[in-house]
Design a protein around this motif. Structure first.
Motif, PDB file in Angstrom:
ATOM      1  N   ASN A   1      12.635 -24.636  11.971  1.00 20.69           N
ATOM      2  CA  ASN A   1      11.754 -24.011  13.183  1.00 20.69           C
ATOM      3  C   ASN A   1      12.084 -25.097  14.884  1.00 20.69           C
ATOM      4  O   ASN A   1      11.804 -25.837  14.720  1.00 20.69           O
ATOM      5  CB  ASN A   1      11.146 -23.054  13.354  1.00 20.69           C
ATOM      6  N   ARG A   2      12.519 -24.860  15.980  1.00 20.46           N
ATOM      7  CA  ARG A   2      11.885 -24.991  16.537  1.00 20.46           C
ATOM      8  C   ARG A   2      10.718 -26.459  17.441  1.00 20.46           C
ATOM      9  O   ARG A   2      11.192 -27.313  17.337  1.00 20.46           O
ATOM     10  CB  ARG A   2      12.664 -24.902  18.035  1.00 20.46           C
ATOM     11  N   GLU A   3       9.451 -25.866  16.796  1.00 20.37           N
ATOM     12  CA  GLU A   3       8.878 -26.408  16.834  1.00 20.37           C
ATOM     13  C   GLU A   3       8.923 -27.408  16.060  1.00 20.37           C
ATOM     14  O   GLU A   3       7.883 -28.735  16.059  1.00 20.37           O
ATOM     15  CB  GLU A   3       7.877 -25.620  16.667  1.00 20.37           C
TER      16      GLU A   3
ATOM     17  N   ALA B   1      10.752 -29.813  17.462  1.00 20.91           N
ATOM     18  CA  ALA B   1      10.711 -31.042  18.954  1.00 20.91           C
ATOM     19  C   ALA B   1       9.925 -31.721  18.681  1.00 20.91           C
ATOM     20  O   ALA B   1       9.715 -32.864  19.913  1.00 20.91           O
ATOM     21  CB  ALA B   1       9.674 -29.774  19.556  1.00 20.91           C
ATOM     22  N   LEU B   2       9.317 -32.075  17.191  1.00 23.32           N
ATOM     23  CA  LEU B   2       8.413 -32.728  17.470  1.00 23.32           C
ATOM     24  C   LEU B   2       8.934 -34.255  16.980  1.00 23.32           C
ATOM     25  O   LEU B   2       8.239 -35.515  16.996  1.00 23.32           O
ATOM     26  CB  LEU B   2       7.433 -32.439  16.120  1.00 23.32           C
TER      27      LEU B   2
END
Length: 408
Positions: A328-330, A333-334
């Motif tokens: 997932n994007r979350e 994004a890390l």
């Protein structure tokens, strides 16, 4: 120690890569080079010609000082997340002063101006992108067109693959607020996707792979490869570990496609717009007596909207069982949550000592069963990749646990 970072696949390493390496050191004035390299599966959704350890050895023998593996979670992503993962690795190292990438234009100013606009994803961009996609454009073309409409920059330059990747490297640097200085050099003599050999010495990796698969003889590409690349490929060929292609994975891939329901497939990352139903409709139409089963599947699924690269990435997510939840994007994004070291030189050892003091994520030289989620995905990718070998053994299937970083 001044250090330049490069982002690579080396599939396989050829003289064009040697030129990039030499120019990166020259343009940056660096003493050392860190390469972030994709593992067993690559950005266009393909298995690498040879495994990640063989390709890391090529890099070290060329002169790279530290090879860091780009996790599979990022390595087979579209340009935005591929670039973001690789740049986040260089940034997290704490020792990278500059990033040097090849581009068709060889000019960085216009890319930096675009990155300044695009790293915040300006208002209206999402709608422009959706409009382009709704007209049937593939994502790379839709993205280029939307950026062009928003900024006035001609779409032709953006449509070139290395320029596009370069833009996303710059966007990633800005989103990460990185102090790494970007540099670019002009790609010479062979385009990124060029399939024909047109120079006596420099050819694209795509053209070299095409030549190898057509001629079925490693000697056909000897003049296009440094001696150390040729020797490593020769060793892997002799062991049956090369050349790897999608057809070597037809068994495990079709097992999943045939045993899972459309609803199961819908949960897989990259599965969009009902593609799972299209796959299920196509499966009964294939000739399973032929050796090109994956090739048939890709040809039957391909449309203007579903490019071969998009489809290969989707099949790869199915093969590796990467769910939408996993990628997932979350989570992406890390950035990279660790730096997995595949190999280093004597000078690289000194660089690693410094990295261990200043890096913002753990440095991993030894894999354990308690490894992070993304690293567990890489371990599984090694096992799946090894299924493509003609003979299998536990050491190949679980090689991540056995193999220390290569030292030259």
């Amino acid at each position: 120690m001044k250090t330049v970072g490069i982002i690579v696949e080396y599939n396989p390493l050829h003289y064009g890569h040697v030129y990039h390496f030499e120019q990166a050191k020259s343009a940056s004035g660096a003493d050392a080079v860190i390469a972030v390299m994709s593992g067993h599966f690559l950005q266009r959704g393909e298995p690498a010609l040879v495994n990640k350890w063989a390709r890391a050895e090529m890099a070290l023998r060329m002169g790279v000082d530290v090879v860091i593996e780009l996790p599979a979670a990022f390595a087979s992503q579209p340009a935005e997340w591929f670039a973001y993962g690789a740049v986040s690795a260089l940034d997290a190292s704490g020792v990278t002063d500059s990033l040097c990438f090849g581009s068709e234009s060889g000019e960085i100013g216009w890319l930096e101006r675009l990155a300044e606009v695009m790293h915040r994803e300006p208002e209206g961009f999402g709608e422009l992108l959706r409009q382009e996609l709704s007209r049937g454009a593939a994502y790379p073309a839709a993205y280029s067109s939307a950026v062009s409409t928003l900024t006035g920059q001609p779409a032709e330059g953006l449509a070139q693959p290395n320029n596009t990747l370069g833009l996303h490297y710059l966007i990633a640097l800005k989103r990460l607020k990185s102090s790494i200085r970007p540099l670019t050099i002009t790609r010479r003599k062979a385009g990124y996707h060029q399939q024909e050999v047109t120079d006596s010495r420099i050819a694209s990796a795509t053209a070299i792979r095409k030549l190898l698969f057509e001629e079925k003889d490693l000697r056909a590409a000897a003049r296009l490869l440094p001696d150390y690349t040729y020797a490593i490929l020769e060793r892997e060929w002799a062991a049956g570990r090369a050349p790897m292609s999608w057809e070597r994975f037809a068994g495990p891939l079709f097992h999943t496609l045939l045993s899972r329901t459309a609803a199961d497939l819908a949960s897989i990352s990259e599965m969009t717009e009902g593609l799972e139903h299209r796959i299920k409709r196509v499966l009964p139409l294939l000739d399973y007596s032929r050796p090109d089963q994956v090739g048939q599947l890709l040809a039957a699924l391909k449309t203007k909207r579903y490019t071969q690269t998009k489809l290969q990435r989707t099949l790869l997510r199915i093969l590796l069982h990467h769910s939408k939840y996993d990628l997932n994007r979350e989570a992406l994004a890390l950035g990279v949550p660790y730096l997995r070291i595949l190999g280093f030189t004597t000078r690289g050892r000194e660089l690693l000592k410094r990295m261990k003091r200043v890096a913002r994520v753990p440095i991993i030289s030894k894999v354990t069963e308690e490894s992070a989620d993304f690293l567990q995905q890489d371990i599984r990718a090694t096992s799946v990749y090894s299924l493509g070998y003609p003979t299998r053994n536990a050491r190949d299937l679980f090689r991540d646990y056995y193999e220390p970083p290569l030292r030259l």
